[in-house]
Scaffold this motif. Structure first.
Motif, PDB file in Angstrom:
ATOM      1  N   ALA A 231       0.862  -1.177   0.000  1.00  0.00           N
ATOM      2  CA  ALA A 231       0.000   0.000   0.000  1.00  0.00           C
ATOM      3  C   ALA A 231       0.900   1.229   0.000  1.00  0.00           C
ATOM      4  CB  ALA A 231      -0.917   0.013   1.220  1.00  0.00           C
ATOM      5  N   GLN A 232       0.670   2.119  -0.936  1.00  0.00           N
ATOM      6  CA  GLN A 232       1.508   3.312  -1.060  1.00  0.00           C
ATOM      7  C   GLN A 232       0.623   4.556  -0.908  1.00  0.00           C
ATOM      8  OE1 GLN A 232       3.764   4.234  -4.864  1.00  0.00           O
ATOM      9  NE2 GLN A 232       5.423   3.446  -3.569  1.00  0.00           N
ATOM     10  N   LEU A 233       0.896   5.303   0.134  1.00  0.00           N
ATOM     11  CA  LEU A 233       0.116   6.504   0.430  1.00  0.00           C
ATOM     12  C   LEU A 233       0.842   7.724  -0.113  1.00  0.00           C
ATOM     13  CD1 LEU A 233      -2.143   8.093   1.828  1.00  0.00           C
ATOM     14  CD2 LEU A 233      -0.812   7.952   3.953  1.00  0.00           C
ATOM     15  N   ASP A 234       0.153   8.480  -0.964  1.00  0.00           N
ATOM     16  CA  ASP A 234       0.695   9.714  -1.525  1.00  0.00           C
ATOM     17  C   ASP A 234      -0.073  10.877  -0.907  1.00  0.00           C
ATOM     18  OD1 ASP A 234       1.464  11.915  -3.021  1.00  0.00           O
ATOM     19  OD2 ASP A 234       1.551  10.811  -4.903  1.00  0.00           O
ATOM     20  N   LEU A 235       0.556  11.542   0.055  1.00  0.00           N
ATOM     21  CA  LEU A 235      -0.121  12.637   0.752  1.00  0.00           C
ATOM     22  C   LEU A 235      -0.350  13.829  -0.160  1.00  0.00           C
ATOM     23  CD1 LEU A 235       1.737  12.528   4.194  1.00  0.00           C
ATOM     24  CD2 LEU A 235      -0.611  11.821   3.713  1.00  0.00           C
ATOM     25  N   ALA A 236       0.535  14.026  -1.126  1.00  0.00           N
ATOM     26  CA  ALA A 236       0.393  15.173  -2.027  1.00  0.00           C
ATOM     27  C   ALA A 236      -0.886  15.085  -2.848  1.00  0.00           C
ATOM     28  CB  ALA A 236       1.616  15.274  -2.939  1.00  0.00           C
ATOM     29  N   SER A 237      -1.208  13.874  -3.317  1.00  0.00           N
ATOM     30  CA  SER A 237      -2.411  13.700  -4.133  1.00  0.00           C
ATOM     31  C   SER A 237      -3.615  13.265  -3.310  1.00  0.00           C
ATOM     32  CB  SER A 237      -2.152  12.656  -5.227  1.00  0.00           C
ATOM     33  OG  SER A 237      -1.908  11.374  -4.658  1.00  0.00           O
ATOM     34  N   GLY A 238      -3.394  12.875  -2.052  1.00  0.00           N
ATOM     35  CA  GLY A 238      -4.497  12.408  -1.216  1.00  0.00           C
ATOM     36  C   GLY A 238      -5.051  11.087  -1.677  1.00  0.00           C
ATOM     37  N   GLN A 239      -4.168  10.184  -2.103  1.00  0.00           N
ATOM     38  CA  GLN A 239      -4.591   8.870  -2.583  1.00  0.00           C
ATOM     39  C   GLN A 239      -3.723   7.773  -1.980  1.00  0.00           C
ATOM     40  OE1 GLN A 239      -4.542   8.834  -6.927  1.00  0.00           O
ATOM     41  NE2 GLN A 239      -6.764   9.054  -6.942  1.00  0.00           N
ATOM     42  N   VAL A 240      -4.328   6.584  -1.845  1.00  0.00           N
ATOM     43  CA  VAL A 240      -3.580   5.396  -1.481  1.00  0.00           C
ATOM     44  C   VAL A 240      -3.703   4.399  -2.629  1.00  0.00           C
ATOM     45  CG1 VAL A 240      -5.550   4.365  -0.234  1.00  0.00           C
ATOM     46  CG2 VAL A 240      -3.214   3.620   0.273  1.00  0.00           C
ATOM     47  N   HIS A 241      -2.570   3.839  -3.035  1.00  0.00           N
ATOM     48  CA  HIS A 241      -2.516   2.864  -4.125  1.00  0.00           C
ATOM     49  C   HIS A 241      -2.200   1.507  -3.526  1.00  0.00           C
ATOM     50  CE1 HIS A 241      -1.253   6.320  -7.084  1.00  0.00           C
ATOM     51  NE2 HIS A 241      -2.418   6.530  -6.489  1.00  0.00           N
ATOM     52  N   PHE A 242      -2.952   0.485  -3.943  1.00  0.00           N
ATOM     53  CA  PHE A 242      -2.806  -0.845  -3.346  1.00  0.00           C
ATOM     54  C   PHE A 242      -2.677  -1.905  -4.424  1.00  0.00           C
ATOM     55  CE2 PHE A 242      -4.623  -4.912  -2.098  1.00  0.00           C
ATOM     56  CZ  PHE A 242      -3.961  -5.187  -0.917  1.00  0.00           C
ATOM     57  N   ALA A 243      -1.760  -2.847  -4.188  1.00  0.00           N
ATOM     58  CA  ALA A 243      -1.626  -4.016  -5.058  1.00  0.00           C
ATOM     59  C   ALA A 243      -1.139  -5.175  -4.212  1.00  0.00           C
ATOM     60  CB  ALA A 243      -0.652  -3.744  -6.204  1.00  0.00           C
ATOM     61  N   GLY A 244      -1.666  -6.369  -4.470  1.00  0.00           N
ATOM     62  CA  GLY A 244      -1.269  -7.524  -3.676  1.00  0.00           C
ATOM     63  C   GLY A 244      -1.314  -8.805  -4.483  1.00  0.00           C
ATOM     64  N   ILE A 245      -0.473  -9.754  -4.076  1.00  0.00           N
ATOM     65  CA  ILE A 245      -0.461 -11.089  -4.660  1.00  0.00           C
ATOM     66  C   ILE A 245      -0.506 -12.095  -3.523  1.00  0.00           C
ATOM     67  CG2 ILE A 245       0.847 -12.770  -6.014  1.00  0.00           C
ATOM     68  CD1 ILE A 245       2.133 -10.447  -7.507  1.00  0.00           C
ATOM     69  N   GLY A 246      -1.505 -12.976  -3.553  1.00  0.00           N
ATOM     70  CA  GLY A 246      -1.638 -13.972  -2.502  1.00  0.00           C
ATOM     71  C   GLY A 246      -2.679 -13.592  -1.462  1.00  0.00           C
ATOM     72  N   ASN A 247      -2.710 -14.377  -0.380  1.00  0.00           N
ATOM     73  CA  ASN A 247      -3.776 -14.231   0.621  1.00  0.00           C
ATOM     74  C   ASN A 247      -3.468 -13.162   1.668  1.00  0.00           C
ATOM     75  OD1 ASN A 247      -5.351 -16.272  -0.527  1.00  0.00           O
ATOM     76  ND2 ASN A 247      -4.209 -17.867   0.571  1.00  0.00           N
ATOM     77  N   ILE A 248      -3.312 -11.930   1.234  1.00  0.00           N
ATOM     78  CA  ILE A 248      -3.198 -10.797   2.142  1.00  0.00           C
ATOM     79  C   ILE A 248      -4.509 -10.026   2.083  1.00  0.00           C
ATOM     80  CG2 ILE A 248      -2.013  -8.662   2.717  1.00  0.00           C
ATOM     81  CD1 ILE A 248      -0.284 -11.076   3.195  1.00  0.00           C
ATOM     82  N   GLY A 249      -5.167  -9.891   3.234  1.00  0.00           N
ATOM     83  CA  GLY A 249      -6.423  -9.161   3.287  1.00  0.00           C
ATOM     84  C   GLY A 249      -6.185  -7.684   3.546  1.00  0.00           C
ATOM     85  N   ALA A 250      -7.105  -6.861   3.077  1.00  0.00           N
ATOM     86  CA  ALA A 250      -6.988  -5.413   3.277  1.00  0.00           C
ATOM     87  C   ALA A 250      -8.375  -4.791   3.298  1.00  0.00           C
ATOM     88  CB  ALA A 250      -6.147  -4.783   2.173  1.00  0.00           C
ATOM     89  N   ARG A 251      -8.571  -3.896   4.241  1.00  0.00           N
ATOM     90  CA  ARG A 251      -9.801  -3.108   4.286  1.00  0.00           C
ATOM     91  C   ARG A 251      -9.444  -1.653   4.532  1.00  0.00           C
ATOM     92  NH1 ARG A 251     -14.383  -6.325   7.838  1.00  0.00           N
ATOM     93  NH2 ARG A 251     -13.854  -8.456   7.178  1.00  0.00           N
ATOM     94  N   LEU A 252     -10.130  -0.795   3.812  1.00  0.00           N
ATOM     95  CA  LEU A 252      -9.882   0.638   3.897  1.00  0.00           C
ATOM     96  C   LEU A 252     -11.143   1.348   4.365  1.00  0.00           C
ATOM     97  CD1 LEU A 252      -8.163   3.221   3.245  1.00  0.00           C
ATOM     98  CD2 LEU A 252      -9.185   3.121   0.946  1.00  0.00           C
ATOM     99  N   ARG A 253     -10.984   2.190   5.385  1.00  0.00           N
ATOM    100  CA  ARG A 253     -12.085   3.069   5.788  1.00  0.00           C
ATOM    101  C   ARG A 253     -11.765   4.468   5.274  1.00  0.00           C
ATOM    102  NH1 ARG A 253     -12.704   4.638  11.882  1.00  0.00           N
ATOM    103  NH2 ARG A 253     -11.184   6.186  11.203  1.00  0.00           N
ATOM    104  N   THR A 254     -12.631   4.960   4.429  1.00  0.00           N
ATOM    105  CA  THR A 254     -12.474   6.310   3.919  1.00  0.00           C
ATOM    106  C   THR A 254     -13.851   6.937   3.789  1.00  0.00           C
ATOM    107  OG1 THR A 254     -11.446   7.649   2.166  1.00  0.00           O
ATOM    108  CG2 THR A 254     -12.490   5.585   1.501  1.00  0.00           C
ATOM    109  N   ALA A 255     -13.962   8.192   4.163  1.00  0.00           N
ATOM    110  CA  ALA A 255     -15.245   8.898   4.165  1.00  0.00           C
ATOM    111  C   ALA A 255     -16.286   8.156   4.996  1.00  0.00           C
ATOM    112  CB  ALA A 255     -15.741   9.116   2.744  1.00  0.00           C
ATOM    113  N   GLY A 256     -15.833   7.503   6.067  1.00  0.00           N
ATOM    114  CA  GLY A 256     -16.747   6.849   6.992  1.00  0.00           C
ATOM    115  C   GLY A 256     -17.239   5.485   6.559  1.00  0.00           C
ATOM    116  N   ARG A 257     -16.757   4.955   5.433  1.00  0.00           N
ATOM    117  CA  ARG A 257     -17.218   3.659   4.944  1.00  0.00           C
ATOM    118  C   ARG A 257     -16.037   2.711   4.761  1.00  0.00           C
ATOM    119  NH1 ARG A 257     -21.117   4.213  -0.136  1.00  0.00           N
ATOM    120  NH2 ARG A 257     -21.314   1.994   0.396  1.00  0.00           N
TER     121      ARG A 257
END
Length: 349
Positions: A231-257
């Protein structure tokens, strides 16, 4: 490798075991005698509270890297978890000088004062989680960088010495790159694969997530391979970029959801897909990202407790771990949970 001490506290006789584990971890981290004594004192107080007030629990001790530059060093992280009745009056329990009978007289308030980081969460009927970190120096020298906070907790299967999971992060300017790796299988060879991924992260963190995974594939070929998410967070653009291979779980809370972030099937270093899609999501001050290995159940409760907002991300990770299981249902695999907290605050890990 990801050295872990996982000590159950079933009765008062295990308090000594927790203290000894804290001293061993301090030696591995290279802490001086006076900081080792601090770690032992905090460990004893946490274990005593588990024995006397929670009907038992466990203390997890991880070695974590502090700082964001080449001079970062290992610190001792102590995590106390229980499914007990909770603390009726947290404010009173955290008052400096307040202590329970049969403890060393330190009290949780004193632990908070002498540890470099200390945070605690307690809920009636759910239990209590406390996180403390002991650095080489009693007080951090110089100003800490203002960066998004990251924290995690790592648990080996069957209380083994090493976990097959590992995580790391690199912060460069307005970009923070977070990685979680789960080595194939268990034991030393799994740990070698995951720590290889973490060790090579600084050399490739300037690349986009999909390219990082591709480069890590080359590094992991001599190992048995690993599931890896970036997961790569770019504070300048206000975005997080995510990529994964295999059984790694991820959940993102943004704007309350909350929404899931999906990894692709495969093994980095062995059977990786030819291309990996990258998910791009907005990042706000209240955003929260949780990465976890497959030792965590697929349907774990998201940390929506308002009391956890803005708290130490290592504490949030420990609450997720605690609430995903129970004392009667141990994990069936190495388990690592890593949390990237929202906004900018002084670095915790």
């Amino acid at each position: 490798m990801s050295r872990v001490w996982d000590v159950p506290v079933d009765d008062s006789t295990r308090v000594r075991d927790v203290r000894v584990a804290a001293e061993e971890a301090s030696a591995c981290a290279g802490l001086a005698p006076h900081r080792t004594a601090t770690a032992a004192l905090v460990a004893t107080e946490l274990a005593t509270n588990l024995s006397r007030h929670a009907d038992g629990g466990r203390v997890l001790i991880n070695l974590v890297e502090r700082g964001y530059d080449a001079g970062r060093r290992l610190s001792v992280q102590l995590v106390s978890l229980d499914h007990g009745p909770g603390i009726p009056d947290v404010a009173e329990a955290m008052r400096d000088g307040y202590t329970t009978a049969a403890s060393l007289g330190a009290g949780l308030g004193t632990c908070k004062r002498i540890a470099n980081d200390f945070d605690l969460h307690s809920a009636p009927g759910r239990g209590t989680v406390a996180v403390a970190r002991i650095d080489h120096d009693p007080v951090a020298r110089g100003a800490r960088p203002t960066v998004p906070r990251v924290g995690g907790v790592n648990v080996p299967l069957g209380r083994a010495e090493h976990s097959g999971d590992a995580w790391g992060r690199v912060c460069e300017g307005d970009r923070l790159t977070l990685l979680l790796a789960d080595g194939l299988g268990h034991g030393a060879k799994a740990a070698d694969a995951s720590t290889t991924a973490v060790r090579h992260l600084p050399g490739v963190a300037h690349r986009p997530p999909a390219e990082i995974l591709r480069e890590l594939g080359r590094s992991l070929r001599p190992t048995r391979g690993a599931a890896v998410a970036v997961a790569q967070l770019d504070l300048a653009s206000g975005q997080v970029h995510f990529a994964g291979i295999g059984n790694i779980g991820a959940r993102l809370r943004t704007a309350g959801r909350w929404r899931p972030l999906l990894s692709q099937p495969g093994i980095v270093g062995a059977q990786a897909p030819a291309s990996v899609p990258v998910q791009r999501e907005p990042w706000h001050d209240d955003s929260l990202l949780v990465l976890h290995s497959d030792g965590l159940p697929a349907r774990w409760p998201v940390p929506d407790d308002a009391a956890l907002a803005g708290r130490d991300p290592g504490l949030v990770a420990a609450v997720v771990l605690r609430d995903a299981g129970s004392a009667a249902r141990p994990v069936g695999d190495d388990t690592c949970v890593v949390v990237l907290g929202g906004g900018s605050a002084r670095a915790q890990v």
